[in-house]
Structure formats: structure tokens, C-alpha cells
Scaffold this motif. Sequence first.
Motif, PDB file in Angstrom:
ATOM      1  N   ARG A 277       0.836  -1.210   0.000  1.00 31.88           N
ATOM      2  CA  ARG A 277       0.000   0.000   0.000  1.00 31.88           C
ATOM      3  C   ARG A 277       0.870   1.258   0.000  1.00 31.88           C
ATOM      4  NH1 ARG A 277      -5.343  -0.575   0.695  1.00 31.88           N
ATOM      5  NH2 ARG A 277      -6.208  -2.452   1.679  1.00 31.88           N
ATOM      6  N   THR A 278       1.964   1.208   0.731  1.00 30.27           N
ATOM      7  CA  THR A 278       2.848   2.371   0.832  1.00 30.27           C
ATOM      8  C   THR A 278       3.449   2.738  -0.517  1.00 30.27           C
ATOM      9  OG1 THR A 278       3.406   1.847   3.135  1.00 30.27           O
ATOM     10  CG2 THR A 278       4.920   3.292   1.940  1.00 30.27           C
ATOM     11  N   ILE A 279       3.973   1.737  -1.227  1.00 33.47           N
ATOM     12  CA  ILE A 279       4.593   2.054  -2.519  1.00 33.47           C
ATOM     13  C   ILE A 279       3.542   2.280  -3.604  1.00 33.47           C
ATOM     14  CG2 ILE A 279       6.752   0.887  -1.977  1.00 33.47           C
ATOM     15  CD1 ILE A 279       5.864  -1.502  -3.581  1.00 33.47           C
ATOM     16  N   ALA A 280       2.364   1.682  -3.428  1.00 35.59           N
ATOM     17  CA  ALA A 280       1.291   1.893  -4.407  1.00 35.59           C
ATOM     18  C   ALA A 280       0.772   3.327  -4.350  1.00 35.59           C
ATOM     19  CB  ALA A 280       0.150   0.915  -4.160  1.00 35.59           C
ATOM     20  N   ALA A 281       0.951   3.978  -3.198  1.00 33.66           N
ATOM     21  CA  ALA A 281       0.457   5.350  -3.024  1.00 33.66           C
ATOM     22  C   ALA A 281       1.292   6.367  -3.788  1.00 33.66           C
ATOM     23  CB  ALA A 281       0.439   5.702  -1.538  1.00 33.66           C
ATOM     24  N   ILE A 282       2.515   5.980  -4.160  1.00 32.09           N
ATOM     25  CA  ILE A 282       3.397   6.907  -4.875  1.00 32.09           C
ATOM     26  C   ILE A 282       2.775   7.272  -6.225  1.00 32.09           C
ATOM     27  CG2 ILE A 282       5.651   7.149  -5.988  1.00 32.09           C
ATOM     28  CD1 ILE A 282       6.819   5.369  -3.845  1.00 32.09           C
ATOM     29  N   GLY A 283       2.680   8.563  -6.461  1.00 33.49           N
ATOM     30  CA  GLY A 283       2.141   9.031  -7.734  1.00 33.49           C
ATOM     31  C   GLY A 283       0.644   9.209  -7.752  1.00 33.49           C
ATOM     32  N   MET A 284      -0.036   8.770  -6.689  1.00 32.22           N
ATOM     33  CA  MET A 284      -1.487   8.956  -6.638  1.00 32.22           C
ATOM     34  C   MET A 284      -1.799  10.372  -6.166  1.00 32.22           C
ATOM     35  SD  MET A 284      -3.018   5.332  -5.227  1.00 32.22           S
ATOM     36  CE  MET A 284      -4.674   5.792  -5.730  1.00 32.22           C
ATOM     37  N   PRO A 285      -2.835  10.997  -6.726  1.00 31.87           N
ATOM     38  CA  PRO A 285      -3.164  12.377  -6.355  1.00 31.87           C
ATOM     39  C   PRO A 285      -3.479  12.539  -4.879  1.00 31.87           C
ATOM     40  CG  PRO A 285      -4.932  11.354  -7.629  1.00 31.87           C
ATOM     41  CD  PRO A 285      -3.746  10.466  -7.739  1.00 31.87           C
ATOM     42  N   ASN A 286      -4.052  11.512  -4.281  1.00 30.44           N
ATOM     43  CA  ASN A 286      -4.382  11.560  -2.857  1.00 30.44           C
ATOM     44  C   ASN A 286      -3.805  10.316  -2.204  1.00 30.44           C
ATOM     45  OD1 ASN A 286      -5.424  11.676  -0.306  1.00 30.44           O
ATOM     46  ND2 ASN A 286      -7.576  11.812  -0.925  1.00 30.44           N
ATOM     47  N   SER A 287      -2.792  10.492  -1.381  1.00 27.64           N
ATOM     48  CA  SER A 287      -2.117   9.340  -0.775  1.00 27.64           C
ATOM     49  C   SER A 287      -3.061   8.504   0.074  1.00 27.64           C
ATOM     50  CB  SER A 287      -0.935   9.805   0.087  1.00 27.64           C
ATOM     51  OG  SER A 287      -1.385  10.652   1.134  1.00 27.64           O
ATOM     52  N   LYS A 288      -4.128   9.124   0.584  1.00 28.41           N
ATOM     53  CA  LYS A 288      -5.088   8.369   1.388  1.00 28.41           C
ATOM     54  C   LYS A 288      -5.972   7.493   0.512  1.00 28.41           C
ATOM     55  CE  LYS A 288      -5.354  11.685   5.208  1.00 28.41           C
ATOM     56  NZ  LYS A 288      -6.257  12.541   6.028  1.00 28.41           N
ATOM     57  N   GLY A 289      -6.000   7.815  -0.776  1.00 27.96           N
ATOM     58  CA  GLY A 289      -6.860   7.057  -1.683  1.00 27.96           C
ATOM     59  C   GLY A 289      -6.457   5.608  -1.805  1.00 27.96           C
ATOM     60  N   VAL A 290      -5.150   5.331  -1.660  1.00 30.04           N
ATOM     61  CA  VAL A 290      -4.688   3.956  -1.798  1.00 30.04           C
ATOM     62  C   VAL A 290      -5.245   3.073  -0.691  1.00 30.04           C
ATOM     63  CG1 VAL A 290      -2.583   4.177  -0.417  1.00 30.04           C
ATOM     64  CG2 VAL A 290      -2.655   2.565  -2.328  1.00 30.04           C
ATOM     65  N   ASN A 291      -5.536   3.665   0.472  1.00 32.12           N
ATOM     66  CA  ASN A 291      -6.096   2.886   1.577  1.00 32.12           C
ATOM     67  C   ASN A 291      -7.530   2.452   1.301  1.00 32.12           C
ATOM     68  OD1 ASN A 291      -3.789   3.020   3.260  1.00 32.12           O
ATOM     69  ND2 ASN A 291      -4.329   5.125   3.816  1.00 32.12           N
ATOM     70  N   LEU A 292      -8.141   3.104   0.316  1.00 39.46           N
ATOM     71  CA  LEU A 292      -9.503   2.737  -0.051  1.00 39.46           C
ATOM     72  C   LEU A 292      -9.525   1.608  -1.075  1.00 39.46           C
ATOM     73  CD1 LEU A 292     -11.048   6.329  -0.375  1.00 39.46           C
ATOM     74  CD2 LEU A 292     -11.097   4.792   1.604  1.00 39.46           C
ATOM     75  N   LEU A 293      -8.359   1.313  -1.660  1.00 34.93           N
ATOM     76  CA  LEU A 293      -8.289   0.225  -2.634  1.00 34.93           C
ATOM     77  C   LEU A 293      -8.436  -1.111  -1.922  1.00 34.93           C
ATOM     78  CD1 LEU A 293      -5.269   1.349  -4.863  1.00 34.93           C
ATOM     79  CD2 LEU A 293      -7.683   1.402  -5.481  1.00 34.93           C
ATOM     80  N   PRO A 294      -9.159  -2.055  -2.515  1.00 36.50           N
ATOM     81  CA  PRO A 294      -9.259  -3.379  -1.891  1.00 36.50           C
ATOM     82  C   PRO A 294      -7.895  -4.048  -1.842  1.00 36.50           C
ATOM     83  CG  PRO A 294     -10.153  -3.414  -4.127  1.00 36.50           C
ATOM     84  CD  PRO A 294      -9.915  -1.971  -3.784  1.00 36.50           C
ATOM     85  N   ALA A 295      -7.736  -4.962  -0.888  1.00 37.44           N
ATOM     86  CA  ALA A 295      -6.439  -5.619  -0.688  1.00 37.44           C
ATOM     87  C   ALA A 295      -5.968  -6.366  -1.927  1.00 37.44           C
ATOM     88  CB  ALA A 295      -6.518  -6.571   0.499  1.00 37.44           C
ATOM     89  N   HIS A 296      -6.903  -6.735  -2.804  1.00 40.54           N
ATOM     90  CA  HIS A 296      -6.522  -7.493  -3.999  1.00 40.54           C
ATOM     91  C   HIS A 296      -6.803  -6.711  -5.282  1.00 40.54           C
ATOM     92  CE1 HIS A 296      -5.491 -11.085  -1.769  1.00 40.54           C
ATOM     93  NE2 HIS A 296      -6.624 -10.994  -1.114  1.00 40.54           N
ATOM     94  N   SER A 297      -6.674  -5.395  -5.214  1.00 39.10           N
ATOM     95  CA  SER A 297      -6.778  -4.601  -6.432  1.00 39.10           C
ATOM     96  C   SER A 297      -5.538  -4.869  -7.275  1.00 39.10           C
ATOM     97  CB  SER A 297      -6.872  -3.111  -6.091  1.00 39.10           C
ATOM     98  OG  SER A 297      -5.645  -2.656  -5.552  1.00 39.10           O
ATOM     99  N   THR A 298      -5.617  -4.582  -8.556  1.00 39.57           N
ATOM    100  CA  THR A 298      -4.489  -4.856  -9.455  1.00 39.57           C
ATOM    101  C   THR A 298      -3.232  -4.119  -9.017  1.00 39.57           C
ATOM    102  OG1 THR A 298      -5.994  -5.193 -11.316  1.00 39.57           O
ATOM    103  CG2 THR A 298      -3.696  -4.719 -11.842  1.00 39.57           C
ATOM    104  N   ARG A 299      -3.371  -2.854  -8.658  1.00 42.74           N
ATOM    105  CA  ARG A 299      -2.212  -2.052  -8.260  1.00 42.74           C
ATOM    106  C   ARG A 299      -1.571  -2.615  -6.987  1.00 42.74           C
ATOM    107  NH1 ARG A 299      -0.788   3.366  -9.656  1.00 42.74           N
ATOM    108  NH2 ARG A 299       0.514   4.430  -8.097  1.00 42.74           N
ATOM    109  N   ILE A 300      -2.393  -2.985  -6.016  1.00 39.03           N
ATOM    110  CA  ILE A 300      -1.869  -3.551  -4.770  1.00 39.03           C
ATOM    111  C   ILE A 300      -1.199  -4.898  -5.033  1.00 39.03           C
ATOM    112  CG2 ILE A 300      -2.460  -4.464  -2.495  1.00 39.03           C
ATOM    113  CD1 ILE A 300      -2.596  -1.471  -2.582  1.00 39.03           C
ATOM    114  N   ASP A 301      -1.834  -5.744  -5.836  1.00 33.86           N
ATOM    115  CA  ASP A 301      -1.255  -7.055  -6.142  1.00 33.86           C
ATOM    116  C   ASP A 301       0.082  -6.918  -6.862  1.00 33.86           C
ATOM    117  OD1 ASP A 301      -3.279  -8.470  -4.958  1.00 33.86           O
ATOM    118  OD2 ASP A 301      -4.401  -8.822  -6.807  1.00 33.86           O
ATOM    119  N   ASP A 302       0.168  -5.977  -7.797  1.00 36.61           N
ATOM    120  CA  ASP A 302       1.427  -5.761  -8.518  1.00 36.61           C
ATOM    121  C   ASP A 302       2.526  -5.290  -7.565  1.00 36.61           C
ATOM    122  OD1 ASP A 302       0.233  -6.514 -10.886  1.00 36.61           O
ATOM    123  OD2 ASP A 302      -0.211  -4.459 -11.529  1.00 36.61           O
ATOM    124  N   CYS A 303       2.152  -4.456  -6.616  1.00 42.14           N
ATOM    125  CA  CYS A 303       3.143  -3.971  -5.651  1.00 42.14           C
ATOM    126  C   CYS A 303       3.525  -5.064  -4.648  1.00 42.14           C
ATOM    127  CB  CYS A 303       2.612  -2.733  -4.927  1.00 42.14           C
ATOM    128  SG  CYS A 303       2.624  -1.231  -5.960  1.00 42.14           S
TER     129      CYS A 303
END
Length: 361
Positions: free
Chosen positions: A212-238
Motif C-alpha cells: 500500500r505504501t509504494i502503491a500510493a506513490i504518484g497517486m493524487p491523494n495518498s489516502k486514496g490507496v487505503n480505499l483500494l481493496p487488498a486485492h486490487s491490481t495495483r496492490i497485487d502488482d506492488c
Amino acid sequence: MRQRVSFSLTLPLTLLLLLCVYESCGGSVRNTEAIAPDISSSVNPQPFLPLLAPSPLTAFTNYSIPKLSGLCTLNFSAAGNMMSVTATDCWASFAPLLADVVCCPQFDATLATLIGQSSKYSRMLALNVTHAKHCLSDVQKILEGQGANDNIQKICSIEPETLTAASCPVIEVDTFESTVDSSKLLCACRKIDLVNECCDQVCQNAILDAARTIAAIGMPNSKGVNLLPAHSTRIDDCKNIVLRWLASNLDPSSANKVLRGLSNCKVNKVCPLVFPNMTNVVKECANGISNQTACCKAMDSYVSQLQQQSFITNLQALNCAASLGVKLQKANVSDDVYNLCHINLKDFSLQGQCCYICLNK
């Protein structure tokens, strides 16, 4: 109190299966004279020395030296004996049957370790697509040369993109270590309890936090990554990036143990079997059983279709039995057909069929 059970299929089980098949087909030892010493009157008798038994894999493994592309910079020797372990776990004939339980988890662990170990020098935790194509091809050739199935990539759904960063924004080791609390991650995952980890998820939670920490890089709102499900594509790739970093900070043997332990938790959460049409079962067993013999015959036929699909673990069999039970209830099969028809967990997997053959020869 948690029950401590080991769910991995080991080489002895595979050899037992081979023995069952061999003996059930009427195998016999031939040319026994060939192992006796050659004694003739023209020469002095030589002492009889028992021959060393060949490796149990010799008869089933075709070792060859592959011609590699020369364009992959991964250090295959850095993975220790993981390549040979993978070749064994992905034997040509057994890879499709052992795919979800043994072969693919080991293949995934080997790829992660290869990239992780190579990152010590390249400082990169991912390959570009072109490089990935060459490396994946070379890995396949090496494994084939040691007797593995020639279609592992398809069996395990591995594409060159799997070796890239995909949608994860971090590929450099320095960026990763400056962003993630690497000491906390390593402390949680350096050595995991292969049983309790699946329940406590100490290492898994640390991996998710890092992802989640590295997935937040480059996102407009760093808190937005915490709203992503644990198995979203971005989280899984990270998560893949995190696993490669872990593999780079452990010796290959320890990395393999950790990665396989984590994959066991993932594997045992789901039922890998595909449930076929239940028309005959519903016809004979729904809305109250009028003919138990016909119902059980339909159930036996249905379960045999499931049994022939794959080897599965005990926990997977439990999940499959529960899933089928729900489907039966939804189809108005209200009687306890498992008990009535003497269906148990081993009936959901090929190993149950193997044991039946061996014990009833």
C-alpha cells in the motif's frame, strides 16, 4: 487450539503414486542376470560388488543442457537449487495435476527469488517486457532440461509481464527502501510459522502495508490507496515487488520457504475445482430422496468428475465440500447426502482415488 497440519505434497507421495501405477500395471523386474557378476573359466573370479541404486528420478527425468538466449542477465546460479526443486515439482506428467498445490507456487517462488537475488547487483526489482521475455524463455528451457513440463508458463498462467512492475510505480531498490519501513517488513517475514501465519497473517499484513505504501506513490491523494481493496491490481502488482525485495534479503533456501509458506495460505483459502452441471444429482436427490441408491449413484458419478480434476490439499477439499454443500442446498437437496452416500474429503481429490487403487489391488 489450532490443529497443526502439513498440507504440502511431497516427493515420497509422488513416488508412492508411481509405485501404485507401476504395480497395478503388472510391473516386473527383467534381466536380473544383467546385475550378476560375469564369471568365466578364462578369468579370475571378481568379487561381487552391489551396484549403487540410481536416483529415483533418473528414469523419469531427461537431463539436457539447453541453449539459452544469452540476453537474460538474471543470475540463475544465485537461486541455489531452486531450479532443480522447481523442475521436480513440475514434472512433465504431473505438473497439470499438481499445478495449484505444488508446481505453480514453486515456479512463482523461483521467479521472485531470481529477480530478487539479481536486484542486489542491478538494483532493480522488475524487468522490462523485452528482457522478461528472454528470461522467462531461458528459465523454461532450463527447467525442461531437468525434466519439467514444457508448458509450465501456460499451466501457471505466467506471462513476461508477470516479471515486470506492471502497474506498481516502484521498481528501484533504493526507492523501495527509502519509502518502506524495510526493517519492520524483514522482521515480520524473515522467518514465518508455516501454520500460524495463515491465521495470524503477521507477514502477510506487513507485505500488504508495504504494498500500500509504494502503491500510493504518484497517486493524487495518498489516502486514496487505503480505499483500494487488498486485492486490487495495483496492490497485487506492488505485492510482487515486495516479495522480490524480501527474496533479495534472504538466502535462496529461506526465501523459498517463506514464499512457499505464504502461497500455501493463499492456496488453502479457495476451492480450485470447477463444479460441473448438477442436473442428474438434483433429479435424484432434490425435494426429498425417494430412491437412495439412485441418489448415491448420481452423487458418486458427480464427485468422481471432481476427483479427476486435480490433487488438492485437505483444506481445499474442505472448502470444496462446503461449496458443493451450498450448491446442493440451493438446488433443494436438503438431505445429508455426504453421510447417506459415504462421501468424505478424500473423495474430492485424485489422491483419494490413488489411495483407493493402492489399497484395493
